[in-house]
Every structure is written in C-alpha cells, then in structure tokens.
Design a protein around this motif. Structure first.
Motif, PDB file in Angstrom:
ATOM      1  N   ALA A 213      53.267  40.774  47.979  1.00  0.00           N
ATOM      2  CA  ALA A 213      53.056  39.568  48.788  1.00  0.00           C
ATOM      3  C   ALA A 213      51.674  39.547  49.426  1.00  0.00           C
ATOM      4  O   ALA A 213      50.956  38.540  49.358  1.00  0.00           O
ATOM      5  N   THR A 214      51.278  40.660  50.040  1.00  0.00           N
ATOM      6  CA  THR A 214      49.967  40.697  50.697  1.00  0.00           C
ATOM      7  C   THR A 214      48.848  40.596  49.675  1.00  0.00           C
ATOM      8  O   THR A 214      47.836  39.923  49.904  1.00  0.00           O
ATOM      9  N   TYR A 215      49.026  41.255  48.526  1.00  0.00           N
ATOM     10  CA  TYR A 215      48.008  41.181  47.476  1.00  0.00           C
ATOM     11  C   TYR A 215      47.826  39.744  46.992  1.00  0.00           C
ATOM     12  O   TYR A 215      46.695  39.250  46.893  1.00  0.00           O
ATOM     13  N   LEU A 216      48.911  39.047  46.696  1.00  0.00           N
ATOM     14  CA  LEU A 216      48.808  37.679  46.198  1.00  0.00           C
ATOM     15  C   LEU A 216      48.203  36.752  47.241  1.00  0.00           C
ATOM     16  O   LEU A 216      47.425  35.849  46.917  1.00  0.00           O
ATOM     17  N   ALA A 217      48.548  36.994  48.513  1.00  0.00           N
ATOM     18  CA  ALA A 217      48.028  36.151  49.586  1.00  0.00           C
ATOM     19  C   ALA A 217      46.518  36.310  49.756  1.00  0.00           C
ATOM     20  O   ALA A 217      45.822  35.390  50.190  1.00  0.00           O
ATOM     21  N   GLN A 218      45.976  37.487  49.382  1.00  0.00           N
ATOM     22  CA  GLN A 218      44.543  37.749  49.591  1.00  0.00           C
ATOM     23  C   GLN A 218      43.767  37.919  48.281  1.00  0.00           C
ATOM     24  O   GLN A 218      42.577  38.229  48.300  1.00  0.00           O
ATOM     25  N   LYS A 219      44.440  37.708  47.176  1.00  0.00           N
ATOM     26  CA  LYS A 219      43.858  37.976  45.858  1.00  0.00           C
ATOM     27  C   LYS A 219      42.499  37.313  45.641  1.00  0.00           C
ATOM     28  O   LYS A 219      41.587  37.906  45.052  1.00  0.00           O
ATOM     29  N   LYS A 220      42.337  36.077  46.105  1.00  0.00           N
ATOM     30  CA  LYS A 220      41.092  35.345  45.840  1.00  0.00           C
ATOM     31  C   LYS A 220      39.867  36.005  46.473  1.00  0.00           C
ATOM     32  O   LYS A 220      38.738  35.771  46.045  1.00  0.00           O
ATOM     33  N   ASN A 221      40.091  36.843  47.482  1.00  0.00           N
ATOM     34  CA  ASN A 221      38.976  37.523  48.157  1.00  0.00           C
ATOM     35  C   ASN A 221      38.784  38.955  47.678  1.00  0.00           C
ATOM     36  O   ASN A 221      37.961  39.691  48.230  1.00  0.00           O
ATOM     37  N   LEU A 222      39.553  39.363  46.665  1.00  0.00           N
ATOM     38  CA  LEU A 222      39.528  40.755  46.222  1.00  0.00           C
ATOM     39  C   LEU A 222      39.025  40.883  44.784  1.00  0.00           C
ATOM     40  O   LEU A 222      39.239  40.008  43.954  1.00  0.00           O
ATOM     41  N   LYS A 223      38.383  42.007  44.519  1.00  0.00           N
ATOM     42  CA  LYS A 223      37.990  42.346  43.153  1.00  0.00           C
ATOM     43  C   LYS A 223      38.889  43.470  42.667  1.00  0.00           C
ATOM     44  O   LYS A 223      38.445  44.576  42.352  1.00  0.00           O
ATOM     45  N   LEU A 224      40.179  43.169  42.652  1.00  0.00           N
ATOM     46  CA  LEU A 224      41.196  44.140  42.268  1.00  0.00           C
ATOM     47  C   LEU A 224      42.220  43.466  41.360  1.00  0.00           C
ATOM     48  O   LEU A 224      42.605  42.323  41.593  1.00  0.00           O
ATOM     49  N   ASP A 225      42.678  44.194  40.343  1.00  0.00           N
ATOM     50  CA  ASP A 225      43.704  43.690  39.429  1.00  0.00           C
ATOM     51  C   ASP A 225      44.994  44.484  39.606  1.00  0.00           C
ATOM     52  O   ASP A 225      44.967  45.647  40.045  1.00  0.00           O
ATOM     53  N   ILE A 226      46.111  43.871  39.243  1.00  0.00           N
ATOM     54  CA  ILE A 226      47.375  44.613  39.188  1.00  0.00           C
ATOM     55  C   ILE A 226      47.345  45.461  37.928  1.00  0.00           C
ATOM     56  O   ILE A 226      47.208  44.954  36.814  1.00  0.00           O
ATOM     57  N   LEU A 227      47.459  46.781  38.114  1.00  0.00           N
ATOM     58  CA  LEU A 227      47.354  47.694  36.982  1.00  0.00           C
ATOM     59  C   LEU A 227      48.674  48.380  36.649  1.00  0.00           C
ATOM     60  O   LEU A 227      48.867  48.860  35.537  1.00  0.00           O
ATOM     61  N   LEU A 228      49.584  48.437  37.627  1.00  0.00           N
ATOM     62  CA  LEU A 228      50.903  49.002  37.357  1.00  0.00           C
ATOM     63  C   LEU A 228      51.933  48.266  38.203  1.00  0.00           C
ATOM     64  O   LEU A 228      51.750  48.098  39.410  1.00  0.00           O
ATOM     65  N   GLN A 229      53.022  47.850  37.563  1.00  0.00           N
ATOM     66  CA  GLN A 229      54.080  47.128  38.270  1.00  0.00           C
ATOM     67  C   GLN A 229      55.389  47.291  37.517  1.00  0.00           C
ATOM     68  O   GLN A 229      55.418  47.726  36.363  1.00  0.00           O
ATOM     69  N   GLY A 230      56.484  46.965  38.179  1.00  0.00           N
ATOM     70  CA  GLY A 230      57.774  46.927  37.508  1.00  0.00           C
ATOM     71  C   GLY A 230      58.552  48.219  37.463  1.00  0.00           C
ATOM     72  O   GLY A 230      59.721  48.230  37.073  1.00  0.00           O
TER      73      GLY A 230
END
Length: 292
Positions: A213-230
C-alpha cells in the motif's frame, strides 16, 4: 445563670457549625472521589496508535472523517511503528491500536490489556529495488533465496530499524534465510517510517521490504520496482484492539470501543475494499472482518 445559658447556647452553635463544615468537607471529598472514578463520558478525543503504513498509504485520510462523522468522536492519530504503538498500549497511553505484527500483539491480548481484539484487513509485503536488480532477486523462487542473494552480492539493503511491524517481518525473513545482516556495511537502518525509508532506498538505489500500500501510494516519486511478491511468507495482517479500562482508568474506553466497532462494520469494510482502486487500479488493502 443567664450568662451560663448564653455560654451553653454559643458553644452549641459553634459545635453545629463545626459539624456542618466537617460534613460539607467530607461530602466535597466524596464528590471529588466520585468524579475521579467516573469515566469521562464527555471525553470526545480518541487516541489511536497505529503503524505508519495506514497513514502513509492515505487510508486514514479516508477513514478518519468517516469515523468522526459517524460517532461524534475526534480521532487523534499517532502513527509510529507497530512496536512503539504496542508499547503505548501497554502503558495506557493510547485508547485503541491498529497494528500489523500478530506475534507481538498476542502478549498484550494475553495480559488482558488489549481487548475486543479483531481482524480487520490484510495486504502483503513486497521486496523492491533498482530496475537493473544487481542482486538478481527477480528470479528467486522464495523470499529467503532473495534475501540470500542480496547478502551474497553485498547490495545495499535499507531496513526500517524501528521495531515496526515491517521491521519485525524483515528480521524474520533474514532468520529464514539464515543470514545475520547486523554490522554489515551493506545493511543500513533508516530508523524511520515506511515512506521515508522508501525515499532513502530510492536515493541509494538499494533494496527494502515494504507493504504494498505505501509503495503504490508513493510509487510515482520512487525509482524502485517490485522485484519479489506473492510468497506466502509476505502476508501482512492488521488487527484492531482497544485498551482495557480495568487496567488503565484514564483511557477513553467508550471511544476506543467505538473505533473497533467502526473498523469491523460492513460499511467500513466496504470502504477498505474500494480504497485505492480508482487511483491505482487495485485495492491497497483487503477487508477480513466480513469473512468472520
């Protein structure tokens, strides 16, 4: 004789006055005691101690006005790590807790300090990092394998380091990976909330564990990708509980219980299920109270 009778009368009047004053004073003391023991029915402020993810994601910006409108209470939000929120509850410094570290929550409930303990919602944790993924964790089959890859490559990992629910989860993942990162140059602690930790990680182009949730809320300001999930080890569960007034007489018991009831109500659960869909195309949290 006349003087004697006058003296007796005067003495009697003085005695009556003293007894009356004593009774009034005693009555005043009793009323003061009653006031002190009586719950503050007119206390309209409810102190909520919660994890930073509920604040940084924007969820509380939606729920706070709805709660205040429905109940008439004023919600005072103290967003800290779950560890700090639980500590506030243990000292009677909050009326209600919204937290996400079930193993750490249990002792508070077992002691009878946290009552009306209720499942509210869940989302998940994710591992994020630079798009070029220098540690190569994107192909990892488990979270433990990903953590081992980060350690073996010596890539920067930014930890919350604040005894929050996310920090507790991260430490358990290192343990599963059989890695002790403490003291390693690549392992850095921000001592901050999730939003700030993500900013630091982005600046350093490192890796970190975050709630989705926090990542998606701030994603536009970050240079980070989701690399592991699930991975099943990344489930993130939230509970609510109010503080027992029998343990701490000054807590707003009625207000705390009102917040618990609000969070598990069908109306609020529906709000949670829809939160984030319009902006991110997916919900940031999934309601669980309605499943009971």
């Amino acid at each position: 004789m006349k003087n004697f009778k006058s003296s007796i009368l005067a003495a009697f009047l003085v005695l009556v006055m003293l007894v009356g004053a004593g009774c009034a004073q005693q009555q005043g003391k009793e009323e003061t005691k009653k006031e002190a023991a009586k719950p503050a029915a007119d206390n309209k402020e409810v102190i909520l101690a919660t994890t930073t993810s509920t604040q940084d994601s924007g969820l509380l910006d939606v729920l706070q006005p709805a709660f205040e409108k429905k109940t008439g209470y004023k919600l005072k939000i103290i967003a800290v790590g779950t560890g700090a929120a639980l500590a506030m509850g243990e000292k009677g410094e909050a009326d209600v807790l919204l937290v996400h570290a079930p193993k750490s929550e249990k002792p508070l409930v077992d002691k009878g300090i946290g009552i009306n303990y209720s499942l509210v919602m869940h989302n998940d944790f994710i591992l994020v990092g630079p798009a070029n993924d220098p540690a190569g964790i994107k192909g990892a089959k488990t979270t433990a394998e990903a953590m081992q890859k980060i350690a073996n490559k010596g890539c920067i990992f930014v930890s919350r380091g604040d005894d929050s629910g996310t920090h507790k989860k991260e430490l358990s993942l290192w343990q599963e990976a059989k890695v002790n990162p403490k003291g390693q140059k690549w392992y850095q602690e921000s001592g901050s909330g999730m939003g700030q930790t993500l900013n630091i990680t982005s600046e350093k182009q490192g890796y970190t564990l975050t709630d989705r949730a926090t990542y998606l809320a701030q994603k536009k300001n970050l240079k980070l990708d989701i690399l592991l999930q699930g991975d099943k080890s990344l489930l993130n569960i939230y509970h609510v509980m109010n503080i027992n007034p029998e343990k701490f007489s000054k807590v707003n018991a009625a207000g705390g219980k009102a917040f618990v009831d609000f969070m598990v109500s069908p109306e609020t659960q529906e709000m949670i299920s829809k939160f984030g869909v319009d902006k991110y195309g997916e919900p940031l949290f999934f309601p669980d109270a309605v499943k009971k």
